[in-house]
Design a protein around this motif. Structure first.
Motif, PDB file in Angstrom:
ATOM      1  N   LEU A  63     -21.713  28.410  43.667  1.00 45.12           N
ATOM      2  CA  LEU A  63     -20.481  27.623  43.717  1.00 45.12           C
ATOM      3  C   LEU A  63     -19.631  28.039  44.915  1.00 45.12           C
ATOM      4  O   LEU A  63     -19.302  29.211  45.085  1.00 45.12           O
ATOM      5  N   PHE A  64     -19.269  27.054  45.726  1.00 47.40           N
ATOM      6  CA  PHE A  64     -18.392  27.250  46.872  1.00 47.40           C
ATOM      7  C   PHE A  64     -17.100  26.472  46.636  1.00 47.40           C
ATOM      8  O   PHE A  64     -17.091  25.475  45.911  1.00 47.40           O
ATOM      9  N   VAL A  65     -16.018  26.927  47.276  1.00 51.22           N
ATOM     10  CA  VAL A  65     -14.744  26.233  47.083  1.00 51.22           C
ATOM     11  C   VAL A  65     -14.000  26.189  48.419  1.00 51.22           C
ATOM     12  O   VAL A  65     -14.036  27.137  49.207  1.00 51.22           O
ATOM     13  N   ARG A  66     -13.371  25.066  48.677  1.00 50.53           N
ATOM     14  CA  ARG A  66     -12.620  24.888  49.934  1.00 50.53           C
ATOM     15  C   ARG A  66     -11.497  25.920  50.028  1.00 50.53           C
ATOM     16  O   ARG A  66     -10.717  26.096  49.095  1.00 50.53           O
ATOM     17  N   ASP A  67     -11.449  26.572  51.176  1.00 52.43           N
ATOM     18  CA  ASP A  67     -10.424  27.572  51.432  1.00 52.43           C
ATOM     19  C   ASP A  67      -9.559  27.092  52.596  1.00 52.43           C
ATOM     20  O   ASP A  67      -9.988  26.275  53.411  1.00 52.43           O
ATOM     21  N   GLY A  68      -8.347  27.601  52.675  1.00 55.54           N
ATOM     22  CA  GLY A  68      -7.447  27.200  53.749  1.00 55.54           C
ATOM     23  C   GLY A  68      -6.008  27.150  53.276  1.00 55.54           C
ATOM     24  O   GLY A  68      -5.646  27.764  52.260  1.00 55.54           O
ATOM     25  N   ASP A  69      -5.185  26.385  53.996  1.00 54.82           N
ATOM     26  CA  ASP A  69      -3.763  26.284  53.668  1.00 54.82           C
ATOM     27  C   ASP A  69      -3.502  25.102  52.734  1.00 54.82           C
ATOM     28  O   ASP A  69      -4.231  24.108  52.740  1.00 54.82           O
ATOM     29  N   GLY A  70      -2.437  25.203  51.962  1.00 53.71           N
ATOM     30  CA  GLY A  70      -1.976  24.088  51.134  1.00 53.71           C
ATOM     31  C   GLY A  70      -2.922  23.694  50.027  1.00 53.71           C
ATOM     32  O   GLY A  70      -3.020  22.510  49.691  1.00 53.71           O
ATOM     33  N   LEU A  71      -3.629  24.669  49.445  1.00 58.58           N
ATOM     34  CA  LEU A  71      -4.621  24.367  48.412  1.00 58.58           C
ATOM     35  C   LEU A  71      -3.981  24.320  47.023  1.00 58.58           C
ATOM     36  O   LEU A  71      -3.003  25.024  46.761  1.00 58.58           O
TER      37      LEU A  71
ATOM     38  N   GLY B 260     -15.311  34.213  41.299  1.00 56.27           N
ATOM     39  CA  GLY B 260     -16.664  34.332  41.829  1.00 56.27           C
ATOM     40  C   GLY B 260     -17.125  33.237  42.764  1.00 56.27           C
ATOM     41  O   GLY B 260     -18.198  33.347  43.363  1.00 56.27           O
ATOM     42  N   ALA B 261     -16.355  32.153  42.906  1.00 56.63           N
ATOM     43  CA  ALA B 261     -16.741  31.094  43.848  1.00 56.63           C
ATOM     44  C   ALA B 261     -16.581  31.602  45.283  1.00 56.63           C
ATOM     45  O   ALA B 261     -15.677  32.385  45.587  1.00 56.63           O
TER      46      ALA B 261
ATOM     47  N   ASN C 208      -8.189  26.197  43.226  1.00 52.75           N
ATOM     48  CA  ASN C 208      -9.117  26.682  44.258  1.00 52.75           C
ATOM     49  C   ASN C 208      -9.078  28.201  44.376  1.00 52.75           C
ATOM     50  O   ASN C 208     -10.120  28.875  44.368  1.00 52.75           O
ATOM     51  N   SER C 209      -7.884  28.765  44.490  1.00 53.73           N
ATOM     52  CA  SER C 209      -7.769  30.221  44.637  1.00 53.73           C
ATOM     53  C   SER C 209      -8.231  30.936  43.373  1.00 53.73           C
ATOM     54  O   SER C 209      -8.838  32.006  43.435  1.00 53.73           O
ATOM     55  N   ARG C 210      -7.960  30.347  42.222  1.00 60.52           N
ATOM     56  CA  ARG C 210      -8.394  30.958  40.961  1.00 60.52           C
ATOM     57  C   ARG C 210      -9.915  30.980  40.858  1.00 60.52           C
ATOM     58  O   ARG C 210     -10.503  31.925  40.333  1.00 60.52           O
ATOM     59  N   LEU C 211     -10.559  29.935  41.351  1.00 60.06           N
ATOM     60  CA  LEU C 211     -12.021  29.902  41.317  1.00 60.06           C
ATOM     61  C   LEU C 211     -12.616  30.968  42.226  1.00 60.06           C
ATOM     62  O   LEU C 211     -13.629  31.583  41.906  1.00 60.06           O
ATOM     63  N   MET C 212     -11.968  31.212  43.371  1.00 57.37           N
ATOM     64  CA  MET C 212     -12.449  32.262  44.270  1.00 57.37           C
ATOM     65  C   MET C 212     -12.353  33.623  43.593  1.00 57.37           C
ATOM     66  O   MET C 212     -13.246  34.466  43.726  1.00 57.37           O
TER      67      MET C 212
END
Length: 321
Positions: A261-269, A280-281, A273-277
């Motif tokens: 599992l991958f998740v989009r990272d960056g600004d304004g998320l 383990g994403a 998204n951050s919780r998934l990272m």
């Protein structure tokens, strides 16, 4: 007759068998080297009811379902005339990934339209919120475009927002797309925007629910596992935290380890998204899509060790009956 849901059928017509009840019955039949058609014989039906009877699967329920032959035949004829297909675990064309990864949690009936072979090619699952912002949808389009350029199918849910954006990015750039729908397959299969790509073999639509089923939140949640198990890798573009189909599906995939599992990272998320990272994403920056990197090579080199959870099932040998 045992598992099919007829549109508009009253409750008194009997509740079709779900996966758990069907596979319990199928195991009883398999132990006696019988196919489901044997239940049309009174003696076999009586023995089956006595052998598997619990609160859900009774003689009366089986008899009621098996009396639906004419109604099921009419519904199937209408769906086939629309260009739909219907497969069960008894068919060799039932996707091997579903047999292996979901085993007896996979639907006893799958309905679809288009190129069945695409279900066996793997690909990149792209999921996200229906109400994703412009940046998220642009990211999804870029994943679709990149995958198309590298001849990798996109697998998504067909909903507005992220799903539709990724599928559009792939199909408009010559790629292949698998759409796992939660409702109204019959309508989508004849829609002008789908017909061209269904006919040229670049699109397949699939659903584990009745082709004429209306939208239901439970159906949307249930189809998530098919998106993940048909894929080699999954990208969450935009997710709420703690609620919604995207969050639920990502949590389910992390639990069962169907695919990395991958998740989009960056600004304004969004917070999800951050919780998934944190759970383990693997983060994925937009720069990966803007570079000339081979997408599959990047996924492979950045994937955590994973167990694909291949369980095997009653039908893992592809018995066609």
């Amino acid at each position: 007759m045992l598992c099919g849901v007829l549109p508009g059928a009253p409750v008194c017509d009997g509740t079709p068998l779900g996966a758990a009840d069907f596979y319990r019955l199928a195991r009883w039949l398999d132990g006696r080297k019988l196919s489901p058609s044997a239940l049309l014989e009174a003696d076999a039906l009586r023995e089956a009811a006595e052998g598997i009877i619990e609160h859900q699967v009774s003689m009366e329920r089986l008899q009621t379902l098996l009396r639906r032959g004419a109604a099921i035949a009419l519904a199937c004829e209408r769906w086939l005339q629309m260009g739909l297909w219907i497969i069960s675990p008894y068919d060799k064309s039932y996707p091997p990934r579903l047999r292996e990864r979901l085993a007896e949690k996979s639907s006893p009936l799958l309905f679809g339209a288009g190129n069945l072979a695409l279900l066996n090619e793997g690909g990149i699952a792209v999921v996200g919120s229906r109400n994703a912002d412009e940046a998220a949808q642009e990211f999804a389009v870029m994943v679709g475009e990149k995958a198309a350029g590298q001849r990798v199918p996109i697998i998504s849910g067909g909903a507005r927002g992220v799903d539709a954006a990724s599928m559009r990015g792939a199909i408009e750039h010559g790629g292949n797309v698998v759409g796992v729908l939660a409702h109204n397959l019959a309508r989508e299969a004849v829609a002008p925007e789908s017909r061209e790509f269904l006919q040229d073999g670049r699109l397949v639509l699939l659903t584990p629910v009745s082709p004429e089923a209306p939208f239901h939140a439970g159906y949307a949640m249930a189809r998530n596992k098919y998106i993940y198990t048909l894929a080699d890798y999954a990208v969450v573009v935009s997710s709420d935290y703690g609620s919604g189909g995207t969050w639920s599906g990502a949590q389910e995939n992390l639990k069962h380890a169907w695919c990395p599992l991958f998740v989009r990272d960056g600004d304004g998320l969004p917070e999800g998204n951050s919780r998934l990272m944190k759970r383990g994403a693997v983060p994925m920056q937009r720069s990966v899509l803007e570079s000339g990197a081979d997408l599959l090579v990047w996924f492979e080199s950045n994937s955590p060790a994973i167990n694909t959870n291949e369980q095997g099932s009653l039908f893992s040998g592809g018995n066609e009956q």
